[in-house]
Design a protein around this motif. Structure first.
Motif, PDB file in Angstrom:
ATOM      1  N   MET A   1      52.020  78.999  38.977  1.00 40.76           N
ATOM      2  CA  MET A   1      50.598  78.805  39.172  1.00 40.76           C
ATOM      3  C   MET A   1      50.243  77.321  39.069  1.00 40.76           C
ATOM      4  O   MET A   1      49.500  76.808  39.888  1.00 40.76           O
ATOM      5  N   TYR A   2      50.742  76.625  38.035  1.00 43.54           N
ATOM      6  CA  TYR A   2      50.428  75.214  37.853  1.00 43.54           C
ATOM      7  C   TYR A   2      51.455  74.299  38.517  1.00 43.54           C
ATOM      8  O   TYR A   2      51.205  73.118  38.694  1.00 43.54           O
ATOM      9  N   GLY A   3      52.628  74.827  38.817  1.00 46.07           N
ATOM     10  CA  GLY A   3      53.689  74.012  39.369  1.00 46.07           C
ATOM     11  C   GLY A   3      54.535  73.357  38.289  1.00 46.07           C
ATOM     12  O   GLY A   3      55.406  72.557  38.587  1.00 46.07           O
ATOM     13  N   TYR A   4      54.287  73.700  37.040  1.00 45.97           N
ATOM     14  CA  TYR A   4      55.054  73.189  35.906  1.00 45.97           C
ATOM     15  C   TYR A   4      54.954  74.195  34.763  1.00 45.97           C
ATOM     16  O   TYR A   4      54.126  75.097  34.783  1.00 45.97           O
ATOM     17  N   VAL A   5      55.813  74.018  33.787  1.00 46.70           N
ATOM     18  CA  VAL A   5      55.845  74.931  32.641  1.00 46.70           C
ATOM     19  C   VAL A   5      54.919  74.407  31.549  1.00 46.70           C
ATOM     20  O   VAL A   5      54.991  73.237  31.186  1.00 46.70           O
ATOM     21  N   VAL A   6      54.054  75.266  31.046  1.00 45.18           N
ATOM     22  CA  VAL A   6      53.201  74.905  29.917  1.00 45.18           C
ATOM     23  C   VAL A   6      54.027  75.121  28.662  1.00 45.18           C
ATOM     24  O   VAL A   6      54.340  76.251  28.310  1.00 45.18           O
ATOM     25  N   ASP A   7      54.401  74.032  28.009  1.00 45.86           N
ATOM     26  CA  ASP A   7      55.318  74.119  26.877  1.00 45.86           C
ATOM     27  C   ASP A   7      54.615  73.865  25.550  1.00 45.86           C
ATOM     28  O   ASP A   7      54.933  74.477  24.546  1.00 45.86           O
ATOM     29  N   PHE A   8      53.669  72.960  25.542  1.00 44.82           N
ATOM     30  CA  PHE A   8      52.943  72.644  24.321  1.00 44.82           C
ATOM     31  C   PHE A   8      51.536  73.208  24.402  1.00 44.82           C
ATOM     32  O   PHE A   8      50.889  73.151  25.440  1.00 44.82           O
ATOM     33  N   ILE A   9      51.082  73.757  23.302  1.00 39.96           N
ATOM     34  CA  ILE A   9      49.724  74.287  23.217  1.00 39.96           C
ATOM     35  C   ILE A   9      48.955  73.427  22.218  1.00 39.96           C
ATOM     36  O   ILE A   9      49.413  73.175  21.114  1.00 39.96           O
ATOM     37  N   ASP A  10      47.803  72.975  22.632  1.00 39.52           N
ATOM     38  CA  ASP A  10      46.939  72.154  21.781  1.00 39.52           C
ATOM     39  C   ASP A  10      45.584  72.844  21.722  1.00 39.52           C
ATOM     40  O   ASP A  10      44.924  73.017  22.746  1.00 39.52           O
ATOM     41  N   VAL A  11      45.175  73.276  20.526  1.00 41.75           N
ATOM     42  CA  VAL A  11      43.975  74.094  20.374  1.00 41.75           C
ATOM     43  C   VAL A  11      42.856  73.290  19.715  1.00 41.75           C
ATOM     44  O   VAL A  11      43.062  72.673  18.674  1.00 41.75           O
ATOM     45  N   TYR A  12      41.695  73.335  20.347  1.00 43.44           N
ATOM     46  CA  TYR A  12      40.488  72.720  19.801  1.00 43.44           C
ATOM     47  C   TYR A  12      39.388  73.765  19.724  1.00 43.44           C
ATOM     48  O   TYR A  12      39.303  74.643  20.575  1.00 43.44           O
ATOM     49  N   TYR A  13      38.575  73.673  18.695  1.00 46.89           N
ATOM     50  CA  TYR A  13      37.365  74.482  18.616  1.00 46.89           C
ATOM     51  C   TYR A  13      36.300  73.623  17.967  1.00 46.89           C
ATOM     52  O   TYR A  13      36.397  73.316  16.769  1.00 46.89           O
ATOM     53  N   GLN A  14      35.344  73.180  18.739  1.00 48.34           N
ATOM     54  CA  GLN A  14      34.299  72.247  18.308  1.00 48.34           C
ATOM     55  C   GLN A  14      34.960  71.026  17.664  1.00 48.34           C
ATOM     56  O   GLN A  14      35.644  70.287  18.351  1.00 48.34           O
ATOM     57  N   GLN A  15      34.789  70.795  16.376  1.00 46.54           N
ATOM     58  CA  GLN A  15      35.395  69.640  15.709  1.00 46.54           C
ATOM     59  C   GLN A  15      36.733  69.971  15.065  1.00 46.54           C
ATOM     60  O   GLN A  15      37.409  69.099  14.534  1.00 46.54           O
ATOM     61  N   TRP A  16      37.136  71.223  15.097  1.00 45.28           N
ATOM     62  CA  TRP A  16      38.367  71.670  14.459  1.00 45.28           C
ATOM     63  C   TRP A  16      39.536  71.531  15.424  1.00 45.28           C
ATOM     64  O   TRP A  16      39.434  71.883  16.597  1.00 45.28           O
ATOM     65  N   HIS A  17      40.661  71.030  14.950  1.00 48.15           N
ATOM     66  CA  HIS A  17      41.844  70.827  15.791  1.00 48.15           C
ATOM     67  C   HIS A  17      43.074  71.376  15.092  1.00 48.15           C
ATOM     68  O   HIS A  17      43.378  70.987  13.967  1.00 48.15           O
ATOM     69  N   TRP A  18      43.776  72.301  15.748  1.00 46.30           N
ATOM     70  CA  TRP A  18      45.038  72.828  15.247  1.00 46.30           C
ATOM     71  C   TRP A  18      46.146  71.951  15.819  1.00 46.30           C
ATOM     72  O   TRP A  18      46.108  71.606  16.990  1.00 46.30           O
TER      73      TRP A  18
END
Length: 45
Positions: A1-18
């Protein structure tokens, strides 16, 4: 779908960052732990 592999996940929610994490490495680690648990729970023959 993207033409590349999604390997890293970066999660944000408002001011909170995992912290970003690597899905493949996480899956390998979880699998290794599951194998160890399985090996320890088997009765000795």
């Amino acid at each position: 779908m993207y033409g590349y592999v999604v390997d890293f996940i970066d999660v944000y929610y408002q001011q909170w960052h995992w912290p970003a994490f690597n899905i493949a490495d996480s899956a390998i680690s979880v699998g290794a732990v599951m194998l160890l648990i399985d090996a320890l729970r088997r009765p000795a023959d």
